[in-house]
Design a protein around this motif. Structure first.
Motif, PDB file in Angstrom:
ATOM      1  N   MET A 174      -5.462  -6.956 -10.194  1.00  0.00           N
ATOM      2  CA  MET A 174      -6.121  -5.749  -9.418  1.00  0.00           C
ATOM      3  C   MET A 174      -5.374  -4.534  -9.743  1.00  0.00           C
ATOM      4  O   MET A 174      -4.230  -4.266  -9.922  1.00  0.00           O
ATOM      5  CB  MET A 174      -6.105  -5.890  -7.951  1.00  0.00           C
ATOM      6  CG  MET A 174      -6.618  -5.013  -6.923  1.00  0.00           C
ATOM      7  SD  MET A 174      -6.193  -5.221  -5.372  1.00  0.00           S
ATOM      8  CE  MET A 174      -6.896  -3.958  -4.556  1.00  0.00           C
ATOM      9  N   ILE A 175      -6.321  -3.353  -9.913  1.00  0.00           N
ATOM     10  CA  ILE A 175      -5.704  -2.080 -10.233  1.00  0.00           C
ATOM     11  C   ILE A 175      -5.748  -1.392  -8.758  1.00  0.00           C
ATOM     12  O   ILE A 175      -6.500  -1.577  -8.070  1.00  0.00           O
ATOM     13  CB  ILE A 175      -6.625  -1.248 -10.933  1.00  0.00           C
ATOM     14  CG1 ILE A 175      -6.817  -1.775 -12.300  1.00  0.00           C
ATOM     15  CG2 ILE A 175      -6.403   0.310 -11.212  1.00  0.00           C
ATOM     16  CD1 ILE A 175      -6.273  -1.227 -13.515  1.00  0.00           C
ATOM     17  N   VAL A 176      -4.299  -0.789  -8.568  1.00  0.00           N
ATOM     18  CA  VAL A 176      -4.057   0.115  -7.503  1.00  0.00           C
ATOM     19  C   VAL A 176      -3.863   1.360  -7.937  1.00  0.00           C
ATOM     20  O   VAL A 176      -3.243   1.760  -8.803  1.00  0.00           O
ATOM     21  CB  VAL A 176      -2.983  -0.417  -6.586  1.00  0.00           C
ATOM     22  CG1 VAL A 176      -2.678   0.531  -5.491  1.00  0.00           C
ATOM     23  CG2 VAL A 176      -3.119  -2.016  -6.209  1.00  0.00           C
ATOM     24  N   PRO A 177      -4.634   2.244  -7.492  1.00  0.00           N
ATOM     25  CA  PRO A 177      -4.739   3.766  -7.934  1.00  0.00           C
ATOM     26  C   PRO A 177      -3.526   4.554  -7.962  1.00  0.00           C
ATOM     27  O   PRO A 177      -3.406   5.519  -8.673  1.00  0.00           O
ATOM     28  CB  PRO A 177      -5.850   4.726  -7.116  1.00  0.00           C
ATOM     29  CG  PRO A 177      -6.304   3.672  -6.233  1.00  0.00           C
ATOM     30  CD  PRO A 177      -5.687   2.279  -6.429  1.00  0.00           C
ATOM     31  N   SER A 178      -2.639   4.160  -6.951  1.00  0.00           N
ATOM     32  CA  SER A 178      -1.289   4.777  -7.155  1.00  0.00           C
ATOM     33  C   SER A 178      -0.197   3.908  -6.491  1.00  0.00           C
ATOM     34  O   SER A 178      -0.466   3.195  -5.516  1.00  0.00           O
ATOM     35  CB  SER A 178      -1.399   6.021  -6.056  1.00  0.00           C
ATOM     36  OG  SER A 178      -0.365   6.605  -5.709  1.00  0.00           O
ATOM     37  N   PRO A 179       1.243   4.169  -6.734  1.00  0.00           N
ATOM     38  CA  PRO A 179       2.077   3.393  -6.165  1.00  0.00           C
ATOM     39  C   PRO A 179       2.398   3.614  -4.929  1.00  0.00           C
ATOM     40  O   PRO A 179       2.929   2.899  -3.937  1.00  0.00           O
ATOM     41  CB  PRO A 179       3.372   3.726  -7.003  1.00  0.00           C
ATOM     42  CG  PRO A 179       3.055   4.609  -8.117  1.00  0.00           C
ATOM     43  CD  PRO A 179       1.751   5.063  -8.015  1.00  0.00           C
ATOM     44  N   ARG A 180       1.706   4.812  -4.212  1.00  0.00           N
ATOM     45  CA  ARG A 180       1.934   5.190  -2.600  1.00  0.00           C
ATOM     46  C   ARG A 180       1.156   4.054  -1.786  1.00  0.00           C
ATOM     47  O   ARG A 180       1.543   3.901  -0.629  1.00  0.00           O
ATOM     48  CB  ARG A 180       1.408   6.536  -2.443  1.00  0.00           C
ATOM     49  CG  ARG A 180       0.043   6.782  -2.337  1.00  0.00           C
ATOM     50  CD  ARG A 180      -0.433   7.980  -1.619  1.00  0.00           C
ATOM     51  NE  ARG A 180      -1.908   7.808  -1.417  1.00  0.00           N
ATOM     52  CZ  ARG A 180      -2.823   7.977  -2.143  1.00  0.00           C
ATOM     53  NH1 ARG A 180      -2.792   8.103  -3.448  1.00  0.00           N
ATOM     54  NH2 ARG A 180      -4.251   7.644  -1.758  1.00  0.00           N
ATOM     55  N   LEU A 181       0.369   3.229  -2.517  1.00  0.00           N
ATOM     56  CA  LEU A 181      -0.558   2.189  -1.757  1.00  0.00           C
ATOM     57  C   LEU A 181       0.026   0.932  -1.758  1.00  0.00           C
ATOM     58  O   LEU A 181      -0.475  -0.048  -1.333  1.00  0.00           O
ATOM     59  CB  LEU A 181      -1.757   2.370  -2.235  1.00  0.00           C
ATOM     60  CG  LEU A 181      -2.682   3.653  -2.296  1.00  0.00           C
ATOM     61  CD1 LEU A 181      -3.929   3.626  -2.913  1.00  0.00           C
ATOM     62  CD2 LEU A 181      -3.048   3.983  -0.936  1.00  0.00           C
ATOM     63  N   LEU A 182       1.416   0.786  -2.259  1.00  0.00           N
ATOM     64  CA  LEU A 182       2.019  -0.425  -2.229  1.00  0.00           C
ATOM     65  C   LEU A 182       3.323  -0.425  -1.199  1.00  0.00           C
ATOM     66  O   LEU A 182       3.745   0.665  -1.065  1.00  0.00           O
ATOM     67  CB  LEU A 182       2.579  -0.756  -3.761  1.00  0.00           C
ATOM     68  CG  LEU A 182       1.430  -0.592  -4.882  1.00  0.00           C
ATOM     69  CD1 LEU A 182       2.162  -0.606  -6.233  1.00  0.00           C
ATOM     70  CD2 LEU A 182       0.663  -2.058  -4.425  1.00  0.00           C
ATOM     71  N   VAL A 183       3.355  -1.627  -0.615  1.00  0.00           N
ATOM     72  CA  VAL A 183       4.444  -1.700   0.337  1.00  0.00           C
ATOM     73  C   VAL A 183       5.232  -2.982  -0.163  1.00  0.00           C
ATOM     74  O   VAL A 183       4.617  -3.953  -0.093  1.00  0.00           O
ATOM     75  CB  VAL A 183       4.086  -1.762   1.820  1.00  0.00           C
ATOM     76  CG1 VAL A 183       5.204  -2.106   2.639  1.00  0.00           C
ATOM     77  CG2 VAL A 183       3.168  -0.734   2.361  1.00  0.00           C
ATOM     78  N   PRO A 184       6.689  -2.679  -0.466  1.00  0.00           N
ATOM     79  CA  PRO A 184       7.434  -3.766  -0.864  1.00  0.00           C
ATOM     80  C   PRO A 184       7.816  -4.957   0.245  1.00  0.00           C
ATOM     81  O   PRO A 184       7.631  -4.851   1.297  1.00  0.00           O
ATOM     82  CB  PRO A 184       8.879  -3.404  -1.113  1.00  0.00           C
ATOM     83  CG  PRO A 184       8.436  -1.532  -1.117  1.00  0.00           C
ATOM     84  CD  PRO A 184       7.112  -1.399  -0.369  1.00  0.00           C
ATOM     85  N   LEU A 185       7.491  -6.261  -0.169  1.00  0.00           N
ATOM     86  CA  LEU A 185       7.572  -7.214   0.808  1.00  0.00           C
ATOM     87  C   LEU A 185       8.926  -7.836   0.703  1.00  0.00           C
ATOM     88  O   LEU A 185       9.131  -8.675   1.436  1.00  0.00           O
ATOM     89  CB  LEU A 185       6.683  -8.368   0.109  1.00  0.00           C
ATOM     90  CG  LEU A 185       5.082  -8.613   0.660  1.00  0.00           C
ATOM     91  CD1 LEU A 185       4.281  -9.430  -0.147  1.00  0.00           C
ATOM     92  CD2 LEU A 185       5.314  -8.750   2.034  1.00  0.00           C
ATOM     93  N   GLY A 186      10.126  -7.435  -0.215  1.00  0.00           N
ATOM     94  CA  GLY A 186      11.416  -7.720   0.075  1.00  0.00           C
ATOM     95  C   GLY A 186      11.206  -9.457  -0.125  1.00  0.00           C
ATOM     96  O   GLY A 186      10.667  -9.826  -1.342  1.00  0.00           O
ATOM     97  N   GLU A 190      -1.692   4.647 -12.573  1.00  0.00           N
ATOM     98  CA  GLU A 190      -2.056   3.359 -11.713  1.00  0.00           C
ATOM     99  C   GLU A 190      -1.085   2.394 -11.918  1.00  0.00           C
ATOM    100  O   GLU A 190      -0.200   2.159 -12.626  1.00  0.00           O
ATOM    101  CB  GLU A 190      -3.487   3.037 -12.168  1.00  0.00           C
ATOM    102  CG  GLU A 190      -4.722   4.253 -11.903  1.00  0.00           C
ATOM    103  CD  GLU A 190      -6.082   3.425 -12.602  1.00  0.00           C
ATOM    104  OE1 GLU A 190      -7.030   4.113 -12.002  1.00  0.00           O
ATOM    105  OE2 GLU A 190      -6.173   2.710 -13.579  1.00  0.00           O
ATOM    106  N   VAL A 191      -1.306   1.357 -11.001  1.00  0.00           N
ATOM    107  CA  VAL A 191      -0.498   0.192 -11.083  1.00  0.00           C
ATOM    108  C   VAL A 191      -1.257  -1.123 -11.147  1.00  0.00           C
ATOM    109  O   VAL A 191      -2.231  -1.498 -10.402  1.00  0.00           O
ATOM    110  CB  VAL A 191       0.372   0.061  -9.752  1.00  0.00           C
ATOM    111  CG1 VAL A 191       1.281  -1.112  -9.920  1.00  0.00           C
ATOM    112  CG2 VAL A 191       1.133   1.281  -9.710  1.00  0.00           C
ATOM    113  N   LEU A 192      -0.858  -2.120 -12.211  1.00  0.00           N
ATOM    114  CA  LEU A 192      -1.747  -3.154 -12.177  1.00  0.00           C
ATOM    115  C   LEU A 192      -0.867  -4.265 -11.373  1.00  0.00           C
ATOM    116  O   LEU A 192       0.313  -4.575 -11.886  1.00  0.00           O
ATOM    117  CB  LEU A 192      -2.032  -3.630 -13.875  1.00  0.00           C
ATOM    118  CG  LEU A 192      -2.729  -5.091 -13.911  1.00  0.00           C
ATOM    119  CD1 LEU A 192      -4.350  -4.817 -13.523  1.00  0.00           C
ATOM    120  CD2 LEU A 192      -2.603  -5.696 -15.439  1.00  0.00           C
ATOM    121  N   ILE A 193      -1.740  -5.021 -10.518  1.00  0.00           N
ATOM    122  CA  ILE A 193      -1.062  -6.002  -9.583  1.00  0.00           C
ATOM    123  C   ILE A 193      -1.578  -7.426 -10.223  1.00  0.00           C
ATOM    124  O   ILE A 193      -2.606  -7.527 -10.440  1.00  0.00           O
ATOM    125  CB  ILE A 193      -1.417  -5.783  -8.368  1.00  0.00           C
ATOM    126  CG1 ILE A 193      -1.049  -4.411  -7.659  1.00  0.00           C
ATOM    127  CG2 ILE A 193      -0.893  -6.963  -7.076  1.00  0.00           C
ATOM    128  CD1 ILE A 193       0.513  -4.251  -7.736  1.00  0.00           C
TER     129      ILE A 193
END
Ligand code: NAD
Ligand code: ZN
Ligand code: ZN
Length: 348
Positions: free
Chosen positions: A131-143, A27-30
């Protein structure tokens, strides 16, 4: 931390304190920068218990931007570093079925087996400090985009982007596209149509200030909603009607306008969830008009939306409010008093 939670069906959300969550393996903590206030939350709060399969309570917020704060133990990614600005892709699928494999987690084939539709829709979302996101695949970089105002890209822009993209072959020079309901989704739909197509864009709304926002967003024609709206659009198009009508309301009255304004060989695309009915039979729609009800968008499309925003081609009209004012902001949204999109931001 402060969180805006859905604690009971058909009740306003509650602002409470809950512990900062710890990211588990993978997971990833945002750290949240902003969470958009979507009209869908009002539907979720209005529908009676049993309409949705979600357990309560959960933190609202399915339109979230922020920064990567911590990777959970063993979370492997070469694409993200702590501190990176990201959008959270909202519809969380199984990640492995053929739809998810092509990035269309909005149409995950195992959706019926999953306990929640995504963060803020049955499991904890972004109306909190973390917020917890279950996988890095669900994140899109904003630049370089500022995450404080970028949250609406992940729903208010992605949903109409997906809906418009499938109709682009119809939006040739000389054609017309109509957007009904110029709120959070609609004001970005107008910008997207202008950025992606040569079509003339007609905006329809009941509220004069929303039509002003449509003009700012680039609409070529403004039409007040109501009985005469379809006829006005027919006149504007020399009797032909519109090749795409995007209904961002979905009520009986707007569906009637949509059908009345549509051209032969057009798309009537209903993204609004107000629950209206459109009879589909000979005589209610022009020949070869298609009616569709799309849901959200794909991960590759979210990257495309970010690219458009990065190039300055679309810009959400955002007003920020502190998280603690969530209940009041939902009231304002219900009363039609939010222009563009309201975004809740954590304090400090
Ligand atoms: P919003 O409240 O920000 O905007 C709604 C707009 O519609 C407002 O400008 C309002 O003045 C206008 N409106 C209301 N009634 C009208 C009428 N009869 N005629 C013309 N205009 C009218 O809402 P939003 O957050 O943009 O969401 C719009 C709809 O889309 C909601 O129903 C929401 O649930 C739905 N939605 C669907 C998806 C999807 O994937 N299908 C995704 C997000 C939101
Ligand atoms: Zn939404
Ligand atoms: Zn899947």
């Amino acid at each position: 931390m402060t969180a805006v939670r859905m604690a009971a069906w058909q009740e306003p959300p509650q602002v409470t304190r809950i512990p900062v969550p710890e990211p588990g393996p993978g997971e990833v903590l945002i750290k949240v920068a902003g969470a958009g206030v979507c009209h869908s939350d009002l539907h979720v709060m209005e529908w009676p218990a049993g309409t949705l399969p979600y357990g309560l309570p959960f933190t609202l917020g399915h339109e979230t931007s922020g920064w990567v704060h911590t990777l959970g133990p063993g979370t492997r990614t070469t694409g993200l570093n702590e501190g990176d600005a990201v959008l959270v892709y909202g519809p969380w699928g199984c990640g492995v079925c053929p739809s998810c494999a092509r990035g269309a987690e909005n149409y995950c084939r195992r959706a019926g087996e999953l306990p929640a539709a995504g963060g803020g829709l049955g499991t904890d979302g972004g109306m909190a400090e973390y917020m917890i996101v279950p996988s890095p695949r669900l994140l899109v970089p904003l630049g370089d985009l500022d995450p404080r105002t970028a949250a609406p890209l992940t729903d208010a822009a992605l949903t109409p982007y997906h809906a418009i993209k499938r109709s682009l072959h119809r939006l040739v020079p000389g054609s017309t596209a109509v957007v009904i309901g110029v709120g959070g989704l609609g004001h970005l739909a107008v910008q997207l149509l202008k950025a992606l197509s040569a079509a003339d864009v007609v905006a329809v709304d009941t509220a004069p200030d929303k039509l002003d926002l449509a003009a700012e967003a680039g609409a070529d024609h403004l039409v007040p909603a109501g009985e005469g709206a379809a006829e006005r659009i027919r006149r504007l198009t020399g009797g032909l009607g519109a090749s795409l009508v995007l209904d961002c309301v979905g009520a009986d009255a707007t569906l009637k306008t949509a059908a009345g304004a549509a051209a032969v060989e057009s798309d009537v695309t209903v993204v609004g969830l107000a629950g209206g009915t459109l009879p589909v039979r000979y005589g209610t729609l022009p020949w070869e008009a298609s009616v569709t009800i799309p849901y959200w968008g794909t991960r590759p499309e979210l990257a495309e939306v970010v690219a458009l925003a990065g190039a300055g081609r679309i810009r959400p009209h955002v007003k920020t409010f502190p998280l603690g004012e969530a209940a009041e902001v939902y009231r304002l949204l219900r009363d039609g008093r939010i222009e563009g999109r309201a975004v809740l931001v954590p304090e400090g």
